[in-house]
Design a protein around this motif. Structure first.
Motif, PDB file in Angstrom:
ATOM      1  N   PHE A 200      43.093  40.234  30.287  1.00 10.00           N
ATOM      2  CA  PHE A 200      44.201  40.263  31.243  1.00 10.00           C
ATOM      3  C   PHE A 200      44.455  38.928  31.953  1.00 10.00           C
ATOM      4  O   PHE A 200      45.413  38.804  32.702  1.00 10.00           O
ATOM      5  CB  PHE A 200      43.975  41.367  32.278  1.00 10.00           C
ATOM      6  N   GLY A 201      43.581  37.968  31.742  1.00  9.52           N
ATOM      7  CA  GLY A 201      43.806  36.638  32.294  1.00  9.52           C
ATOM      8  C   GLY A 201      43.264  36.409  33.693  1.00  9.52           C
ATOM      9  O   GLY A 201      43.163  35.276  34.139  1.00  9.52           O
ATOM     10  N   ARG A 202      42.916  37.455  34.402  1.00  7.92           N
ATOM     11  CA  ARG A 202      42.366  37.322  35.750  1.00  7.92           C
ATOM     12  C   ARG A 202      41.806  38.672  36.200  1.00  7.92           C
ATOM     13  O   ARG A 202      42.023  39.679  35.559  1.00  7.92           O
ATOM     14  CB  ARG A 202      43.407  36.816  36.737  1.00  7.92           C
ATOM     15  N   LEU A 203      41.131  38.642  37.329  1.00  7.47           N
ATOM     16  CA  LEU A 203      40.578  39.857  37.908  1.00  7.47           C
ATOM     17  C   LEU A 203      40.942  39.866  39.383  1.00  7.47           C
ATOM     18  O   LEU A 203      40.600  38.940  40.116  1.00  7.47           O
ATOM     19  CB  LEU A 203      39.055  39.883  37.740  1.00  7.47           C
ATOM     20  N   ASP A 204      41.675  40.888  39.802  1.00  8.50           N
ATOM     21  CA  ASP A 204      42.126  40.973  41.191  1.00  8.50           C
ATOM     22  C   ASP A 204      41.381  42.030  41.993  1.00  8.50           C
ATOM     23  O   ASP A 204      40.997  41.789  43.124  1.00  8.50           O
ATOM     24  CB  ASP A 204      43.624  41.283  41.252  1.00  8.50           C
ATOM     25  N   THR A 205      41.233  43.223  41.443  1.00  8.58           N
ATOM     26  CA  THR A 205      40.614  44.321  42.188  1.00  8.58           C
ATOM     27  C   THR A 205      39.814  45.208  41.242  1.00  8.58           C
ATOM     28  O   THR A 205      40.352  46.163  40.669  1.00  8.58           O
ATOM     29  CB  THR A 205      41.677  45.178  42.895  1.00  8.58           C
ATOM     30  N   PRO A 206      38.533  44.919  41.068  1.00  4.64           N
ATOM     31  CA  PRO A 206      37.735  45.839  40.267  1.00  4.64           C
ATOM     32  C   PRO A 206      37.503  47.140  41.039  1.00  4.64           C
ATOM     33  O   PRO A 206      37.304  47.117  42.254  1.00  4.64           O
ATOM     34  CB  PRO A 206      36.414  45.102  40.051  1.00  4.64           C
TER      35      PRO A 206
ATOM     36  N   LEU B 199      32.510  38.324  41.204  1.00  2.00           N
ATOM     37  CA  LEU B 199      32.797  37.513  42.395  1.00  2.00           C
ATOM     38  C   LEU B 199      33.484  36.171  42.119  1.00  2.00           C
ATOM     39  O   LEU B 199      34.464  35.845  42.785  1.00  2.00           O
ATOM     40  CB  LEU B 199      31.524  37.312  43.215  1.00  2.00           C
ATOM     41  N   PRO B 200      33.015  35.370  41.167  1.00  4.68           N
ATOM     42  CA  PRO B 200      33.720  34.103  40.918  1.00  4.68           C
ATOM     43  C   PRO B 200      35.187  34.312  40.533  1.00  4.68           C
ATOM     44  O   PRO B 200      36.062  33.552  40.951  1.00  4.68           O
ATOM     45  CB  PRO B 200      32.937  33.463  39.767  1.00  4.68           C
ATOM     46  N   HIS B 201      35.455  35.365  39.753  1.00  4.59           N
ATOM     47  CA  HIS B 201      36.838  35.653  39.351  1.00  4.59           C
ATOM     48  C   HIS B 201      37.667  36.116  40.550  1.00  4.59           C
ATOM     49  O   HIS B 201      38.845  35.775  40.666  1.00  4.59           O
ATOM     50  CB  HIS B 201      36.857  36.721  38.254  1.00  4.59           C
ATOM     51  N   LEU B 202      37.059  36.886  41.427  1.00  4.80           N
ATOM     52  CA  LEU B 202      37.769  37.350  42.621  1.00  4.80           C
ATOM     53  C   LEU B 202      38.071  36.204  43.571  1.00  4.80           C
ATOM     54  O   LEU B 202      39.158  36.136  44.149  1.00  4.80           O
ATOM     55  CB  LEU B 202      36.951  38.430  43.329  1.00  4.80           C
ATOM     56  N   LEU B 203      37.117  35.311  43.740  1.00  4.75           N
ATOM     57  CA  LEU B 203      37.359  34.144  44.602  1.00  4.75           C
ATOM     58  C   LEU B 203      38.485  33.280  44.044  1.00  4.75           C
ATOM     59  O   LEU B 203      39.325  32.783  44.798  1.00  4.75           O
ATOM     60  CB  LEU B 203      36.072  33.334  44.757  1.00  4.75           C
TER      61      LEU B 203
ATOM     62  N   ALA C 241      41.787  35.024  44.665  1.00  2.62           N
ATOM     63  CA  ALA C 241      42.186  34.875  46.070  1.00  2.62           C
ATOM     64  C   ALA C 241      42.736  33.471  46.322  1.00  2.62           C
ATOM     65  O   ALA C 241      43.694  33.292  47.076  1.00  2.62           O
ATOM     66  CB  ALA C 241      41.007  35.151  46.986  1.00  2.62           C
ATOM     67  N   GLU C 242      42.162  32.498  45.679  1.00  3.21           N
ATOM     68  CA  GLU C 242      42.602  31.115  45.826  1.00  3.21           C
ATOM     69  C   GLU C 242      43.995  30.895  45.247  1.00  3.21           C
ATOM     70  O   GLU C 242      44.817  30.200  45.822  1.00  3.21           O
ATOM     71  CB  GLU C 242      41.608  30.225  45.070  1.00  3.21           C
ATOM     72  N   ASP C 243      44.243  31.530  44.100  1.00  6.35           N
ATOM     73  CA  ASP C 243      45.483  31.310  43.367  1.00  6.35           C
ATOM     74  C   ASP C 243      46.610  32.282  43.727  1.00  6.35           C
ATOM     75  O   ASP C 243      47.762  32.017  43.449  1.00  6.35           O
ATOM     76  CB  ASP C 243      45.239  31.439  41.850  1.00  6.35           C
ATOM     77  N   GLY C 244      46.269  33.425  44.290  1.00  3.22           N
ATOM     78  CA  GLY C 244      47.261  34.473  44.509  1.00  3.22           C
ATOM     79  C   GLY C 244      48.062  34.286  45.779  1.00  3.22           C
ATOM     80  O   GLY C 244      47.639  33.598  46.707  1.00  3.22           O
TER      81      GLY C 244
END
Length: 99
Positions: A23-29, A68-72, A75-78
């Motif tokens: 999916f290219g990213r992870l926002d909310t597991p 966590l790294p994907h969530l951070l 958050a940085e990019d969103g």
């Protein structure tokens, strides 16, 4: 859908990585493992407790650690500048619910 045995750290980590790859990213597991083996605590099988802890605690921690790294980054990019982990845990002790 990505299937994994989250009690196996390698599979849990791979599931998160496969999700990000797909999916290219992870926002909310939705980090909501759940295994409840019902019955009284007295005379309960300790191996069943270990299995519940492996799923409900260790599995949750394994997936959170790799997410966590994907969530951070999300958050940085969103646009909202946040990322969330959805997790529901037991909060009430009741008779017959064992561990």
């Amino acid at each position: 859908m990505v299937e994994a045995d989250i009690t196996d750290r390698i599979q849990a980590e791979a599931a998160v990585e496969q999700t990000v790859e797909r999916f290219g990213r992870l926002d909310t597991p939705v980090n909501n493992p759940g295994l409840m083996l019902l019955g009284p605590v007295v005379g309960a099988d300790a191996e069943e407790w270990e299995r519940m802890i492996a799923v409900n605690v260790q599995g949750l921690l394994y997936t959170t650690r790799v997410a966590l790294p994907h969530l951070l980054k999300a958050a940085e990019d969103g646009p909202r500048r946040v990322a969330d982990i959805s997790c529901v845990t037991g909060r009430v002790a009741m008779n017959g619910l064992g561990v």
